[in-house]
Design a protein around this motif. Structure first.
Motif, PDB file in Angstrom:
ATOM      1  N   SER A 135       0.843  -1.201   0.000  1.00  0.00           N
ATOM      2  CA  SER A 135       0.000   0.000   0.000  1.00  0.00           C
ATOM      3  C   SER A 135       0.879   1.253   0.000  1.00  0.00           C
ATOM      4  N   ASN A 136       0.248   2.392  -0.275  1.00  0.00           N
ATOM      5  CA  ASN A 136       0.992   3.661  -0.255  1.00  0.00           C
ATOM      6  C   ASN A 136       1.591   3.929   1.113  1.00  0.00           C
ATOM      7  N   ARG A 137       0.846   3.584   2.142  1.00  0.00           N
ATOM      8  CA  ARG A 137       1.332   3.812   3.501  1.00  0.00           C
ATOM      9  C   ARG A 137       2.581   2.979   3.785  1.00  0.00           C
ATOM     10  N   LEU A 138       2.559   1.702   3.393  1.00  0.00           N
ATOM     11  CA  LEU A 138       3.719   0.847   3.632  1.00  0.00           C
ATOM     12  C   LEU A 138       4.922   1.342   2.837  1.00  0.00           C
ATOM     13  N   CYS A 139       4.703   1.785   1.609  1.00  0.00           N
ATOM     14  CA  CYS A 139       5.804   2.295   0.783  1.00  0.00           C
ATOM     15  C   CYS A 139       6.482   3.484   1.447  1.00  0.00           C
ATOM     16  N   ILE A 140       5.681   4.394   2.003  1.00  0.00           N
ATOM     17  CA  ILE A 140       6.238   5.567   2.683  1.00  0.00           C
ATOM     18  C   ILE A 140       6.985   5.150   3.946  1.00  0.00           C
ATOM     19  N   VAL A 141       6.414   4.170   4.680  1.00  0.00           N
ATOM     20  CA  VAL A 141       7.079   3.664   5.889  1.00  0.00           C
ATOM     21  C   VAL A 141       8.426   3.032   5.538  1.00  0.00           C
ATOM     22  N   LEU A 142       8.454   2.206   4.495  1.00  0.00           N
ATOM     23  CA  LEU A 142       9.686   1.549   4.074  1.00  0.00           C
ATOM     24  C   LEU A 142      10.729   2.561   3.611  1.00  0.00           C
TER      25      LEU A 142
END
Length: 309
Positions: A135-142
């Motif tokens: 998800s977009n959220r996981l991509c930003i977290v990573l």
């Protein structure tokens, strides 16, 4: 440990001391640096302006290109300018800043390459759950983890380096400030420090590289269930990523996973992972990727059309 530092500046030996060869160095690395900037900026502009490339893989590729630009800029401009001068001087603070930049952006790139491998693993091994997982959220977290990891690694490295006792001499047999050439100038026993560098840099490179190898073995095994066309498309992106991983990790392991010693080949290896790899990355990712090439062609046609209008 009391900080006994009499050194306020360092003298870099450079790649060569021959006036004729220094002119060659100037031209070659000026071209290489220009190609690095143009190639990586082209990827950033292409991905950010294309709707087709609005996926996690290209999101991380954009940031990899940005890191490559900054990483290469931490050493290339200094080398290019120094090639015009017989005496190559860098201040103590400038030297520490170069070491910090090399390690923060190098470590960030290592983590980004790992994240990109995870993205390919999910896309190929769990295709039905890919959108939900990446998800977009996981991509930003990573992405945040990559930068935080680079910051943590570089901060630990520089905190012990900046307080080392440099009593003289101050001649670094390199074209840039790097840990092992610097440790040779420290007026104390550096055996323990060398083990720390090997653990904080070399072992991390080796462990990450082995994890990436395992992940790609799993990916290649899962490709057996794909159709011929699907297998070819997945392999094209995986081969590009594996090539970049090898180009970056093998020199890193060679330089840092050993005792405190410098070898004549170290300069050539440093050129490879600080300048050659950032220059080659855009070529590797575009030559084998039809989506990126098509997006670049559309961007070119759009610019030509707007200029004609």
């Amino acid at each position: 440990m009391e900080n006994k530092r009499n050194v306020t500046e360092f003298i870099l030996v450079g790649l060569t001391q021959s006036p004729q060869m220094q002119k060659v160095v100037f031209l070659v690395f000026l071209v290489m640096y220009g190609v690095t900037l143009l190639g990586n900026l082209l990827i950033v502009v292409t991905v950010t302006t294309s709707r087709v490339l609005n996926t996690p893989m290209y999101f991380f590729l954009t940031h990899l290109s940005l890191v490559d630009i900054i990483y290469s800029s931490s050493s290339s401009p200094k080398l290019i300018v120094d090639s015009l001068h017989q005496k190559k001087i860098i201040s103590f603070n400038g030297c520490m800043a170069q070491v910090y930049a090399e390690h923060i952006f190098g470590a960030t790139e290592i983590i980004l390459l790992t994240v990109m491998a995870y993205d390919r693993y999910v896309a190929i091994c769990k295709p039905l759950h890919y959108t939900a997982i990446m998800s977009n959220r996981l991509c930003i977290v990573l992405l945040g983890v990559a930068w935080a990891g680079g910051f943590l690694h570089a901060t630990i490295q520089i905190l012990f380096t900046v307080w080392l006792p440099f009593c003289g001499p101050n001649v670094i047999d390199h074209f840039m400030c790097d840990l092992y050439p610097l440790l040779k100038l420290v007026c104390m026993d550096t055996h323990t420090l060398g083990l720390f560098v090997a653990a904080n840099s070399g072992f991390i490179c080796l462990l990450t590289f082995l994890l990436l190898v395992v992940s790609y073995v799993a990916i290649l095994r899962s490709l057996r269930t794909y159709s011929r066309e699907g297998r070819h498309k997945a392999l094209s992106t995986c081969v590009s990523h594996i090539t970049v991983v090898v180009l970056f990790f093998v020199p890193c392991i060679f330089v840092y996973l050993r005792p405190v010693t410098t070898l004549p080949i170290d300069k050539a290896v440093a050129v490879f992972y600080t300048m050659m790899a950032p220059m080659l990355n855009p070529l590797i990712y575009t030559l084998r990727n039809a989506d990126v090439k098509n997006a670049m062609k559309k961007l070119w046609r759009r610019n030509v059309t707007s200029n004609n209008d």
